[in-house]
Motif scaffolding. Sequence first.
Motif, mmCIF file in Angstrom:
data_model
loop_
_atom_site.group_PDB
_atom_site.id
_atom_site.type_symbol
_atom_site.label_atom_id
_atom_site.label_comp_id
_atom_site.label_asym_id
_atom_site.label_seq_id
_atom_site.Cartn_x
_atom_site.Cartn_y
_atom_site.Cartn_z
ATOM 1 N N ALA A 151 21.166 -7.002 -8.074
ATOM 2 C CA ALA A 151 21.214 -5.550 -8.279
ATOM 3 C C ALA A 151 20.215 -4.857 -7.356
ATOM 4 C CB ALA A 151 20.891 -5.225 -9.728
ATOM 5 N N GLY A 152 20.667 -3.815 -6.670
ATOM 6 C CA GLY A 152 19.812 -3.070 -5.762
ATOM 7 C C GLY A 152 19.976 -3.460 -4.307
ATOM 8 N N VAL A 153 20.718 -4.545 -4.044
ATOM 9 C CA VAL A 153 20.948 -5.003 -2.674
ATOM 10 C C VAL A 153 22.309 -4.494 -2.206
ATOM 11 C CG1 VAL A 153 21.285 -7.021 -1.183
ATOM 12 C CG2 VAL A 153 19.528 -7.064 -2.961
ATOM 13 N N PHE B 118 18.721 -2.219 1.185
ATOM 14 C CA PHE B 118 18.615 -1.827 -0.217
ATOM 15 C C PHE B 118 19.473 -0.603 -0.505
ATOM 16 C CE2 PHE B 118 14.707 -3.932 1.032
ATOM 17 C CZ PHE B 118 14.593 -4.907 0.052
ATOM 18 N N GLU B 119 19.980 -0.528 -1.735
ATOM 19 C CA GLU B 119 20.727 0.648 -2.164
ATOM 20 C C GLU B 119 19.761 1.821 -2.276
ATOM 21 O OE1 GLU B 119 22.561 -0.586 -5.825
ATOM 22 O OE2 GLU B 119 24.058 -1.783 -4.786
ATOM 23 N N ASP B 120 20.285 3.038 -2.128
ATOM 24 C CA ASP B 120 19.449 4.239 -2.211
ATOM 25 C C ASP B 120 18.706 4.298 -3.542
ATOM 26 O OD1 ASP B 120 20.234 5.078 0.284
ATOM 27 O OD2 ASP B 120 21.821 6.395 -0.459
ATOM 28 N N GLY B 121 17.432 4.663 -3.477
ATOM 29 C CA GLY B 121 16.627 4.843 -4.673
ATOM 30 C C GLY B 121 16.044 3.565 -5.246
ATOM 31 N N PRO C 47 12.068 -1.632 -3.003
ATOM 32 C CA PRO C 47 12.209 -2.944 -2.352
ATOM 33 C C PRO C 47 11.382 -4.062 -2.991
ATOM 34 C CG PRO C 47 12.088 -1.242 -0.708
ATOM 35 C CD PRO C 47 11.800 -0.581 -2.031
ATOM 36 N N ALA C 48 10.156 -3.799 -3.374
ATOM 37 C CA ALA C 48 9.289 -4.845 -3.939
ATOM 38 C C ALA C 48 9.886 -5.398 -5.239
ATOM 39 C CB ALA C 48 7.890 -4.304 -4.181
ATOM 40 N N ARG C 49 10.420 -4.522 -6.091
ATOM 41 C CA ARG C 49 11.001 -4.961 -7.355
ATOM 42 C C ARG C 49 12.280 -5.761 -7.111
ATOM 43 N NH1 ARG C 49 15.049 -4.165 -10.079
ATOM 44 N NH2 ARG C 49 15.761 -2.356 -8.939
ATOM 45 N N VAL C 50 13.117 -5.264 -6.215
ATOM 46 C CA VAL C 50 14.380 -5.944 -5.910
ATOM 47 C C VAL C 50 14.102 -7.317 -5.301
ATOM 48 C CG1 VAL C 50 16.492 -5.849 -4.534
ATOM 49 C CG2 VAL C 50 15.652 -3.775 -5.653
ATOM 50 N N MET C 51 13.102 -7.408 -4.418
ATOM 51 C CA MET C 51 12.811 -8.681 -3.752
ATOM 52 C C MET C 51 12.288 -9.736 -4.722
ATOM 53 S SD MET C 51 13.978 -8.633 -0.777
ATOM 54 C CE MET C 51 13.312 -10.186 -0.199
#
Length: 72
Positions: A26-28, A44-47, A50-54
């Motif tokens: 989610a978020g990629v 990354f998707e808008d909004g 990056p640190a959380r998604v990674m």
Amino acid sequence: MKKTYKIEVDCANCANLMEETTRKVAGVAAATVNFMTQKMVVEFEDGQEPARVMKDVLKACKKVEPDCEIEL
């Protein structure tokens, strides 16, 4: 937003599996893993933060290759 990360991956097949796995997080929006250069490019998707998604990407990649490392 697109970011490049250094990744430690042992084989081309694992790199392909990590790429597929990362795209499902989610978020990629998009992802590519290059075994030869040992780099991962993640869009990354808008909004999205990056640190959380990674963190989620790293967890997913460790399921493919437990000793995988991504320089965040």
